[in-house]
Design a protein around this motif. Structure first.
Motif, mmCIF file in Angstrom:
data_model
loop_
_atom_site.group_PDB
_atom_site.id
_atom_site.type_symbol
_atom_site.label_atom_id
_atom_site.label_comp_id
_atom_site.label_asym_id
_atom_site.label_seq_id
_atom_site.Cartn_x
_atom_site.Cartn_y
_atom_site.Cartn_z
ATOM 1 N N GLU A 175 0.845 -1.546 0.425
ATOM 2 C CA GLU A 175 0.368 -0.153 -0.635
ATOM 3 C C GLU A 175 0.932 0.842 -0.317
ATOM 4 O OE1 GLU A 175 -3.501 -0.449 2.714
ATOM 5 O OE2 GLU A 175 -2.272 -1.686 3.324
ATOM 6 N N GLN A 176 0.716 2.392 -1.250
ATOM 7 C CA GLN A 176 1.393 3.230 -1.009
ATOM 8 C C GLN A 176 0.725 4.701 -1.367
ATOM 9 O OE1 GLN A 176 4.912 3.502 -4.418
ATOM 10 N NE2 GLN A 176 4.653 5.194 -4.370
ATOM 11 N N GLU A 177 1.147 5.629 -0.771
ATOM 12 C CA GLU A 177 0.453 6.887 -0.404
ATOM 13 C C GLU A 177 1.358 7.745 -0.989
ATOM 14 O OE1 GLU A 177 -0.151 9.354 3.438
ATOM 15 O OE2 GLU A 177 -1.879 8.390 3.255
ATOM 16 N N ARG A 178 1.253 8.603 -1.863
ATOM 17 C CA ARG A 178 1.607 9.325 -2.742
ATOM 18 C C ARG A 178 1.937 10.732 -2.755
ATOM 19 N NH1 ARG A 178 6.367 11.220 -5.601
ATOM 20 N NH2 ARG A 178 7.742 9.900 -6.849
ATOM 21 N N GLU A 179 2.659 11.367 -3.025
ATOM 22 C CA GLU A 179 2.678 12.858 -2.856
ATOM 23 C C GLU A 179 2.885 12.846 -4.198
ATOM 24 O OE1 GLU A 179 4.416 15.212 -0.536
ATOM 25 O OE2 GLU A 179 3.658 15.477 1.208
ATOM 26 N N ALA A 180 1.436 13.949 -5.101
ATOM 27 C CA ALA A 180 2.293 14.324 -6.685
ATOM 28 C C ALA A 180 1.618 15.792 -6.307
ATOM 29 C CB ALA A 180 1.061 13.670 -6.996
ATOM 30 N N ASP A 181 1.012 16.530 -7.858
ATOM 31 C CA ASP A 181 0.788 17.056 -7.892
ATOM 32 C C ASP A 181 0.704 17.557 -9.335
ATOM 33 O OD1 ASP A 181 0.807 20.608 -8.170
ATOM 34 O OD2 ASP A 181 2.828 21.276 -7.649
ATOM 35 N N PHE A 182 -0.576 18.123 -9.683
ATOM 36 C CA PHE A 182 -1.211 17.927 -11.164
ATOM 37 C C PHE A 182 -2.541 18.392 -10.753
ATOM 38 C CE2 PHE A 182 -1.788 13.212 -10.035
ATOM 39 C CZ PHE A 182 -2.900 13.358 -11.095
ATOM 40 N N GLU A 183 -2.979 18.935 -12.736
ATOM 41 C CA GLU A 183 -4.615 19.515 -12.890
ATOM 42 C C GLU A 183 -4.670 18.565 -14.089
ATOM 43 O OE1 GLU A 183 -7.132 23.593 -13.364
ATOM 44 O OE2 GLU A 183 -4.664 23.587 -13.176
ATOM 45 N N VAL A 184 -6.684 18.683 -13.273
ATOM 46 C CA VAL A 184 -6.775 17.363 -14.619
ATOM 47 C C VAL A 184 -7.838 18.752 -15.638
ATOM 48 C CG1 VAL A 184 -8.271 15.679 -15.220
ATOM 49 C CG2 VAL A 184 -6.634 15.140 -13.815
ATOM 50 N N THR A 185 -7.922 18.898 -16.114
ATOM 51 C CA THR A 185 -8.994 20.128 -17.191
ATOM 52 C C THR A 185 -10.078 19.399 -18.214
ATOM 53 O OG1 THR A 185 -7.308 20.915 -18.888
ATOM 54 C CG2 THR A 185 -7.613 21.902 -16.667
ATOM 55 N N LEU A 225 10.831 -6.544 -3.807
ATOM 56 C CA LEU A 225 9.540 -6.137 -4.378
ATOM 57 C C LEU A 225 8.618 -5.218 -4.152
ATOM 58 C CD1 LEU A 225 8.674 -9.919 -4.762
ATOM 59 C CD2 LEU A 225 9.340 -7.940 -6.736
ATOM 60 N N HIS A 226 8.515 -4.629 -2.385
ATOM 61 C CA HIS A 226 7.914 -3.530 -1.647
ATOM 62 C C HIS A 226 8.730 -2.196 -2.796
ATOM 63 C CE1 HIS A 226 8.194 -1.203 1.564
ATOM 64 N NE2 HIS A 226 6.425 -1.890 1.704
ATOM 65 N N LYS A 227 9.863 -3.005 -2.214
ATOM 66 C CA LYS A 227 10.688 -1.006 -2.590
ATOM 67 C C LYS A 227 10.879 -0.485 -3.848
ATOM 68 C CE LYS A 227 14.667 -2.310 -0.830
ATOM 69 N NZ LYS A 227 15.840 -2.648 0.339
ATOM 70 N N SER A 228 10.166 -1.570 -5.175
ATOM 71 C CA SER A 228 10.746 -1.042 -6.133
ATOM 72 C C SER A 228 9.289 -1.186 -7.037
ATOM 73 C CB SER A 228 11.247 -2.769 -7.090
ATOM 74 O OG SER A 228 9.937 -4.060 -7.231
ATOM 75 N N ILE A 229 7.876 -0.079 -6.152
ATOM 76 C CA ILE A 229 7.617 -0.080 -6.788
ATOM 77 C C ILE A 229 6.449 1.822 -6.486
ATOM 78 C CG2 ILE A 229 4.726 -0.521 -8.070
ATOM 79 C CD1 ILE A 229 4.784 -3.200 -6.305
ATOM 80 N N ASP A 230 6.680 2.291 -7.408
ATOM 81 C CA ASP A 230 6.676 3.377 -7.327
ATOM 82 C C ASP A 230 5.301 4.129 -8.186
ATOM 83 O OD1 ASP A 230 6.517 6.101 -6.616
ATOM 84 O OD2 ASP A 230 8.215 6.818 -7.491
ATOM 85 N N ALA A 231 5.044 4.582 -7.702
ATOM 86 C CA ALA A 231 3.340 5.458 -8.868
ATOM 87 C C ALA A 231 3.989 6.994 -9.029
ATOM 88 C CB ALA A 231 2.089 5.184 -8.253
ATOM 89 N N PHE A 232 3.488 7.648 -9.689
ATOM 90 C CA PHE A 232 3.846 9.402 -10.200
ATOM 91 C C PHE A 232 3.076 9.806 -11.617
ATOM 92 C CE2 PHE A 232 7.680 6.743 -11.659
ATOM 93 C CZ PHE A 232 7.274 7.421 -12.658
ATOM 94 N N ASP A 233 2.747 11.143 -11.515
ATOM 95 C CA ASP A 233 1.967 11.500 -12.488
ATOM 96 C C ASP A 233 3.214 11.831 -13.446
ATOM 97 O OD1 ASP A 233 2.836 14.899 -11.960
ATOM 98 O OD2 ASP A 233 3.115 13.557 -10.135
ATOM 99 N N ASP A 234 2.770 11.277 -14.982
ATOM 100 C CA ASP A 234 3.602 11.281 -15.686
ATOM 101 C C ASP A 234 2.788 11.976 -17.086
ATOM 102 O OD1 ASP A 234 5.615 10.618 -17.478
ATOM 103 O OD2 ASP A 234 5.262 8.410 -17.234
ATOM 104 N N HIS A 235 2.285 13.442 -17.093
ATOM 105 C CA HIS A 235 1.628 13.719 -18.691
ATOM 106 C C HIS A 235 2.254 13.838 -19.868
ATOM 107 C CE1 HIS A 235 -1.404 16.385 -19.543
ATOM 108 N NE2 HIS A 235 -0.101 16.854 -20.572
ATOM 109 N N ASP A 236 3.576 13.157 -19.785
ATOM 110 C CA ASP A 236 4.375 13.680 -20.984
ATOM 111 C C ASP A 236 4.527 11.525 -21.675
ATOM 112 O OD1 ASP A 236 6.025 12.444 -18.942
ATOM 113 O OD2 ASP A 236 7.458 15.161 -19.878
ATOM 114 N N ARG A 237 4.188 10.616 -20.962
ATOM 115 C CA ARG A 237 4.058 9.696 -20.447
ATOM 116 C C ARG A 237 5.972 9.324 -21.603
ATOM 117 N NH1 ARG A 237 -0.019 10.645 -22.757
ATOM 118 N NH2 ARG A 237 -2.203 9.938 -21.628
#
Length: 255
Positions: A175-185, A225-237
């Protein structure tokens, strides 16, 4: 970035209010990178030097949740991670269970788009995901997800060690809680990438090789494995966190 614990077809994120937009959900298999160092989509073939190769990776994601700006973790949710029971539930939009299934060229470091989800336009400041086992009932008619459920597994790695096939099956919970900063219009096409970095999976203390067939190595492997997973905003992919593109970075937070 810090972790707060260990990770059917995808359900649409419920839209709250008038108007809706699209957020792409993608994944990438490769070493963590800075968005500032990626002019475009990177290719990075997974070729470990310790005699272990990975041919297929499957992960059962129980839920991915996007939180609107101003929403915090002091709210209450029901036990199964479904609809929020707090008064600020309109600030949270989430998926149901889905499967990440990567093989072939999808293991070469490029961003692989899973699908689009529908969200309410607004500012988002947090991404949460939960990797864990799902029940056969939750898997529904998704045969690949059902296979993991029947094995009581959240993760299956297929590969070869010294040329011999192996399969590592785990009920790992992340279970990961990750700060992000992005706007969806409205009408925008944002993207969230789940990055999986396999470079340290089979390496133990002092650089020793961890044989996935040896049960004595299970705890250390699952920790890697636990340490290898992350999630983030990646608008430009491009496989890097958007906030790194301008030199800034948003850390995750522990509970």
């Amino acid at each position: 970035m810090r972790f707060i614990g260990l990770f059917a077809s995808i359900l649409c994120l419920s839209a709250c209010g008038n108007g809706a937009s699209s957020v792409g959900l993608s994944t990438r298999m490769g070493s963590a990178v800075s968005g500032a160092g990626l002019p475009g989509q990177a290719t990075q073939r997974l070729v470990p030097s310790n005699g272990i190769t990975v041919e297929r990776v499957r992960l059962s994601v129980r839920e991915l949740e996007l939180k609107r700006e101003g929403h915090h973790d002091d709210d209450a949710t029901d036990d199964d991670g479904g609809t929020s029971t707090d008064d600020s539930s309109e600030l949270k939009q989430r998926t149901g269970a889905f499967l990440i299934d990567l093989s072939g060229t999808a293991l070469e470091g490029q961003v692989v788009r899973l699908r689009d989800v529908t969200v309410e336009p607004g500012l988002y400041d947090e991404i949460e995901f939960d990797i864990g086992k799902v029940s056969v009932t939750e898997a529904g008619d998704n045969a690949a997800l059902k296979e993991l459920a029947e094995k009581d597994a959240s993760l299956i790695i297929d590969g070869r060690i010294d040329g011999e096939p192996f399969q590592f099956v785990s009920s790992l919970r992340v279970e990961q809680e990750r700060e992000a900063d992005f706007e969806v219009t409205e009408g925008d096409d944002q993207n969230v990438t789940i990055n999986i970095d396999p470079s340290g999976w089979f390496t133990g203390e002092g650089g020793a090789r961890l044989d996935p067939r040896d049960e004595h190595n299970r705890s250390e492997l699952e920790n890697n494995l636990h340490k290898s997973i992350d999630a983030f905003d990646d608008h430009d992919r491009n496989g890097g966190e958007d906030s790194d593109d301008d030199g800034s970075h948003h850390d995750g937070k522990d509970d």
